[in-house]
Design a protein around this motif. Sequence first.
Motif, PDB file in Angstrom:
ATOM      1  N   ALA A 252      13.518  27.291  20.375  1.00  0.00           N
ATOM      2  CA  ALA A 252      13.109  26.198  19.495  1.00  0.00           C
ATOM      3  C   ALA A 252      11.742  26.467  18.875  1.00  0.00           C
ATOM      4  CB  ALA A 252      13.089  24.890  20.285  1.00  0.00           C
ATOM      5  N   THR A 253      10.820  27.001  19.663  1.00  0.00           N
ATOM      6  CA  THR A 253       9.489  27.318  19.137  1.00  0.00           C
ATOM      7  C   THR A 253       9.585  28.376  18.043  1.00  0.00           C
ATOM      8  OG1 THR A 253       8.667  26.961  21.381  1.00  0.00           O
ATOM      9  CG2 THR A 253       7.124  27.865  19.794  1.00  0.00           C
ATOM     10  N   LEU A 254      10.421  29.381  18.254  1.00  0.00           N
ATOM     11  CA  LEU A 254      10.597  30.445  17.259  1.00  0.00           C
ATOM     12  C   LEU A 254      11.087  29.879  15.939  1.00  0.00           C
ATOM     13  CD1 LEU A 254      10.780  33.403  16.363  1.00  0.00           C
ATOM     14  CD2 LEU A 254      12.995  33.534  17.528  1.00  0.00           C
ATOM     15  N   VAL A 255      12.045  28.961  15.987  1.00  0.00           N
ATOM     16  CA  VAL A 255      12.571  28.363  14.752  1.00  0.00           C
ATOM     17  C   VAL A 255      11.482  27.587  14.022  1.00  0.00           C
ATOM     18  CG1 VAL A 255      14.170  26.629  13.848  1.00  0.00           C
ATOM     19  CG2 VAL A 255      14.958  28.257  15.572  1.00  0.00           C
ATOM     20  N   VAL A 256      10.766  26.732  14.751  1.00  0.00           N
ATOM     21  CA  VAL A 256       9.729  25.909  14.111  1.00  0.00           C
ATOM     22  C   VAL A 256       8.593  26.780  13.598  1.00  0.00           C
ATOM     23  CG1 VAL A 256       8.033  24.091  14.498  1.00  0.00           C
ATOM     24  CG2 VAL A 256      10.320  23.878  15.469  1.00  0.00           C
ATOM     25  N   TRP A 257       8.179  27.784  14.375  1.00  0.00           N
ATOM     26  CA  TRP A 257       7.083  28.662  13.962  1.00  0.00           C
ATOM     27  C   TRP A 257       7.450  29.424  12.689  1.00  0.00           C
ATOM     28  CZ3 TRP A 257       2.692  29.004  17.284  1.00  0.00           C
ATOM     29  CH2 TRP A 257       1.681  29.862  16.819  1.00  0.00           C
ATOM     30  N   THR A 258       8.666  29.914  12.632  1.00  0.00           N
ATOM     31  CA  THR A 258       9.115  30.650  11.453  1.00  0.00           C
ATOM     32  C   THR A 258       9.134  29.746  10.220  1.00  0.00           C
ATOM     33  OG1 THR A 258      10.462  32.100  12.850  1.00  0.00           O
ATOM     34  CG2 THR A 258      10.979  32.069  10.506  1.00  0.00           C
ATOM     35  N   LEU A 259       9.570  28.504  10.405  1.00  0.00           N
ATOM     36  CA  LEU A 259       9.573  27.559   9.283  1.00  0.00           C
ATOM     37  C   LEU A 259       8.143  27.242   8.830  1.00  0.00           C
ATOM     38  CD1 LEU A 259      12.382  25.087  10.429  1.00  0.00           C
ATOM     39  CD2 LEU A 259      12.485  26.727   8.531  1.00  0.00           C
ATOM     40  N   LEU A 260       7.235  27.081   9.776  1.00  0.00           N
ATOM     41  CA  LEU A 260       5.834  26.837   9.415  1.00  0.00           C
ATOM     42  C   LEU A 260       5.264  28.009   8.627  1.00  0.00           C
ATOM     43  CD1 LEU A 260       4.537  25.326  12.785  1.00  0.00           C
ATOM     44  CD2 LEU A 260       4.738  24.109  10.609  1.00  0.00           C
ATOM     45  N   ASP A 261       5.545  29.225   9.092  1.00  0.00           N
ATOM     46  CA  ASP A 261       5.117  30.419   8.380  1.00  0.00           C
ATOM     47  C   ASP A 261       5.667  30.437   6.958  1.00  0.00           C
ATOM     48  OD1 ASP A 261       3.304  32.058   9.619  1.00  0.00           O
ATOM     49  OD2 ASP A 261       4.758  33.487  10.392  1.00  0.00           O
ATOM     50  N   TYR A 262       6.956  30.142   6.844  1.00  0.00           N
ATOM     51  CA  TYR A 262       7.619  30.229   5.545  1.00  0.00           C
ATOM     52  C   TYR A 262       7.069  29.197   4.560  1.00  0.00           C
ATOM     53  CZ  TYR A 262      11.269  30.409   2.018  1.00  0.00           C
ATOM     54  OH  TYR A 262      11.944  30.522   0.835  1.00  0.00           O
ATOM     55  N   PHE A 263       6.905  27.957   5.026  1.00  0.00           N
ATOM     56  CA  PHE A 263       6.447  26.918   4.110  1.00  0.00           C
ATOM     57  C   PHE A 263       4.954  27.041   3.803  1.00  0.00           C
ATOM     58  CE2 PHE A 263      10.315  24.692   5.679  1.00  0.00           C
ATOM     59  CZ  PHE A 263      10.935  24.577   4.449  1.00  0.00           C
ATOM     60  N   ARG A 264       4.203  27.672   4.699  1.00  0.00           N
ATOM     61  CA  ARG A 264       2.770  27.824   4.458  1.00  0.00           C
ATOM     62  C   ARG A 264       2.451  29.037   3.605  1.00  0.00           C
ATOM     63  NH1 ARG A 264      -1.196  30.434   7.730  1.00  0.00           N
ATOM     64  NH2 ARG A 264      -3.303  29.725   7.229  1.00  0.00           N
ATOM     65  N   THR A 265       3.172  30.142   3.822  1.00  0.00           N
ATOM     66  CA  THR A 265       2.844  31.392   3.129  1.00  0.00           C
ATOM     67  C   THR A 265       3.976  31.932   2.270  1.00  0.00           C
ATOM     68  OG1 THR A 265       3.619  32.834   4.928  1.00  0.00           O
ATOM     69  CG2 THR A 265       1.364  31.989   5.087  1.00  0.00           C
ATOM     70  N   GLY A 266       5.162  31.370   2.419  1.00  0.00           N
ATOM     71  CA  GLY A 266       6.304  31.889   1.678  1.00  0.00           C
ATOM     72  C   GLY A 266       6.942  33.097   2.329  1.00  0.00           C
ATOM     73  N   LYS A 267       6.471  33.484   3.508  1.00  0.00           N
ATOM     74  CA  LYS A 267       6.997  34.657   4.208  1.00  0.00           C
ATOM     75  C   LYS A 267       7.153  34.338   5.692  1.00  0.00           C
ATOM     76  CE  LYS A 267       4.834  37.964   1.056  1.00  0.00           C
ATOM     77  NZ  LYS A 267       4.303  36.923   0.138  1.00  0.00           N
ATOM     78  N   ALA A 268       8.219  34.833   6.276  1.00  0.00           N
ATOM     79  CA  ALA A 268       8.438  34.697   7.719  1.00  0.00           C
ATOM     80  C   ALA A 268       8.000  36.002   8.372  1.00  0.00           C
ATOM     81  CB  ALA A 268       9.907  34.413   8.012  1.00  0.00           C
ATOM     82  N   THR A 269       6.804  36.020   8.937  1.00  0.00           N
ATOM     83  CA  THR A 269       6.232  37.270   9.432  1.00  0.00           C
ATOM     84  C   THR A 269       6.754  37.618  10.824  1.00  0.00           C
ATOM     85  OG1 THR A 269       4.327  36.197  10.472  1.00  0.00           O
ATOM     86  CG2 THR A 269       4.118  36.777   8.142  1.00  0.00           C
ATOM     87  N   ALA A 270       6.807  38.919  11.090  1.00  0.00           N
ATOM     88  CA  ALA A 270       7.245  39.395  12.402  1.00  0.00           C
ATOM     89  C   ALA A 270       6.223  39.047  13.482  1.00  0.00           C
ATOM     90  CB  ALA A 270       7.482  40.903  12.359  1.00  0.00           C
ATOM     91  N   VAL A 271       4.936  39.217  13.172  1.00  0.00           N
ATOM     92  CA  VAL A 271       3.901  38.869  14.142  1.00  0.00           C
ATOM     93  C   VAL A 271       3.945  37.375  14.445  1.00  0.00           C
ATOM     94  CG1 VAL A 271       1.404  38.709  14.510  1.00  0.00           C
ATOM     95  CG2 VAL A 271       2.390  40.806  13.580  1.00  0.00           C
ATOM     96  N   GLY A 272       4.181  36.570  13.424  1.00  0.00           N
ATOM     97  CA  GLY A 272       4.305  35.132  13.637  1.00  0.00           C
ATOM     98  C   GLY A 272       5.486  34.794  14.526  1.00  0.00           C
ATOM     99  N   GLY A 273       6.613  35.433  14.307  1.00  0.00           N
ATOM    100  CA  GLY A 273       7.780  35.187  15.141  1.00  0.00           C
ATOM    101  C   GLY A 273       7.533  35.562  16.590  1.00  0.00           C
ATOM    102  N   ALA A 274       6.907  36.719  16.807  1.00  0.00           N
ATOM    103  CA  ALA A 274       6.596  37.153  18.169  1.00  0.00           C
ATOM    104  C   ALA A 274       5.624  36.186  18.839  1.00  0.00           C
ATOM    105  CB  ALA A 274       6.002  38.563  18.150  1.00  0.00           C
ATOM    106  N   THR A 275       4.635  35.724  18.078  1.00  0.00           N
ATOM    107  CA  THR A 275       3.676  34.766  18.625  1.00  0.00           C
ATOM    108  C   THR A 275       4.355  33.460  18.981  1.00  0.00           C
ATOM    109  OG1 THR A 275       1.935  35.759  17.261  1.00  0.00           O
ATOM    110  CG2 THR A 275       1.503  33.570  18.173  1.00  0.00           C
ATOM    111  N   GLY A 276       5.275  33.005  18.139  1.00  0.00           N
ATOM    112  CA  GLY A 276       6.014  31.777  18.416  1.00  0.00           C
ATOM    113  C   GLY A 276       6.808  31.861  19.707  1.00  0.00           C
ATOM    114  N   ILE A 277       7.433  33.004  19.950  1.00  0.00           N
ATOM    115  CA  ILE A 277       8.183  33.188  21.200  1.00  0.00           C
ATOM    116  C   ILE A 277       7.258  33.032  22.402  1.00  0.00           C
ATOM    117  CG2 ILE A 277       9.347  34.931  22.616  1.00  0.00           C
ATOM    118  CD1 ILE A 277      10.594  35.999  19.994  1.00  0.00           C
ATOM    119  N   VAL A 278       6.111  33.695  22.349  1.00  0.00           N
ATOM    120  CA  VAL A 278       5.176  33.641  23.477  1.00  0.00           C
ATOM    121  C   VAL A 278       4.656  32.221  23.683  1.00  0.00           C
ATOM    122  CG1 VAL A 278       2.954  34.457  24.345  1.00  0.00           C
ATOM    123  CG2 VAL A 278       4.544  36.062  23.280  1.00  0.00           C
ATOM    124  N   VAL A 279       4.329  31.515  22.605  1.00  0.00           N
ATOM    125  CA  VAL A 279       3.849  30.141  22.728  1.00  0.00           C
ATOM    126  C   VAL A 279       4.918  29.251  23.364  1.00  0.00           C
ATOM    127  CG1 VAL A 279       3.182  28.079  21.424  1.00  0.00           C
ATOM    128  CG2 VAL A 279       2.144  30.287  20.889  1.00  0.00           C
TER     129      VAL A 279
END
Length: 446
Positions: A252-279
């Motif tokens: 669930a965190t990965l999904v929300v983090w990826t959406l936050l990345d996408y809506f904030r920057t227009g890109k779903a980053t790999a580092v962001g996805g990995a960070t979301g998993i850890v969080v």
Amino acid sequence: MTILPLLLAVQDAAPPPAVVPADTAWMLTSTALVLLMTPALAFFYGGLVRNKNSLNTMMMSFVALGVVGVTWAIAAYSLAFSEGGPLLGGLANLGLNGVGTEAKGTIPHVLFMAYQATFAIITAALISGAVVERMRFGPYVAFIALWTLFVYAPVAHWVWGGGWLMTRGALDFAGGTVVHINAGVSALVAALVLGSRKDYGRTAVLPHNVPFVLLGAGLLWFGWFGFNGGSALAANELASLAFTNTFLAPAATLVVWTLLDYFRTGKATAVGGATGIVVGLVAITPAAGFVSPASALILGAVAALPSYFVISLRSRTRIDDSLDVFAGHGIGGLTGALLTGVLAQKIWNSAGNDGLLFGNPHQLAIQALACLSAAAYAGIMTFVILKVLGLVMSLRAVPRVEGVGMDVSQHGEEAYASGEGSILVPPEAAVIPEPLPAFTPQVASR
């Protein structure tokens, strides 16, 4: 006639603790899984730094396997888990005295000790992410040994070893307070004491190997099943609940983090996805054995928000928590610990309690007390340890050494060499060259 009362007394007496083979097998597996998390952290952190510092960053995790492991066996285990007072355990198990194959619960005592050692190891290693690319290796090793003794062991005793927070009913299934708030706050203090890197805020500091980051995150998730599932200390229904929640919350965190990345920057980053998993993994840790799977999904989704925005805010400041340990682990652990006090249900774990949403607002107050006390103690003690060490040794590299890179200066090695190797001279000579001898002209002779 005189034997009958004795026989009846023996029948009524509780049987002595016995080792259960199934529980032992699961805990052997869980201990290996949690130990794997420290090399996984090395890859996660190592990929996020520049290549000239990658080996040093990874070694900061690997060295904890030895230094913290030995410190734990000699003294810290006894201080954390031996019978003692409300603030600290006793000295009965110093040097593993009295730690044998006798049952502790349903597993051998020596296995319980080893399992808890893997928690201490990765907790200390987490702090390194705040001081990479500038802290000297020797002082770092001294710091994690002292930190394990004077910070981790006491807080572990408070929450898990019969200390004052445990007796008050604080819920921390696998380490939201003991591991993540403890390490996250300590990391923030360490970053402030050491100061920022010499080129922080002036030069783009980019991850040198994003595949390493993804590999590390994946292995952390794998090991975390032992981290949370193993905290049941048995192969039972509770382990299955914690295991399932450890799958659902980070998803669930990965999904929300990826959406936050996408809506904030227009890109779903790999580092962001990995960070979301850890969080997500951090946030579910205190709640894993106390909440329903549906609540784990909610917890994971909600946990993405505070950590994401703290990372965004921190990047605009002069605080050089290099790999955002405080935002990921400190804030993630705080979020998970508080939400445990909201979402916990006793029907899922009879040893737990109901939370705010299930008629017990007092549990949220207890969780807040645990979070604040652990954070305050960790912050103060980390500051003291670093300041005392700073009186007898230099904590950070000089700017010139930092510019060359910590790999060469601290280890005499490079992660990536071209041709047959690029270290052609001793590191000291490369970093601080001696002045050239004066040239005296001479008359030419035939």
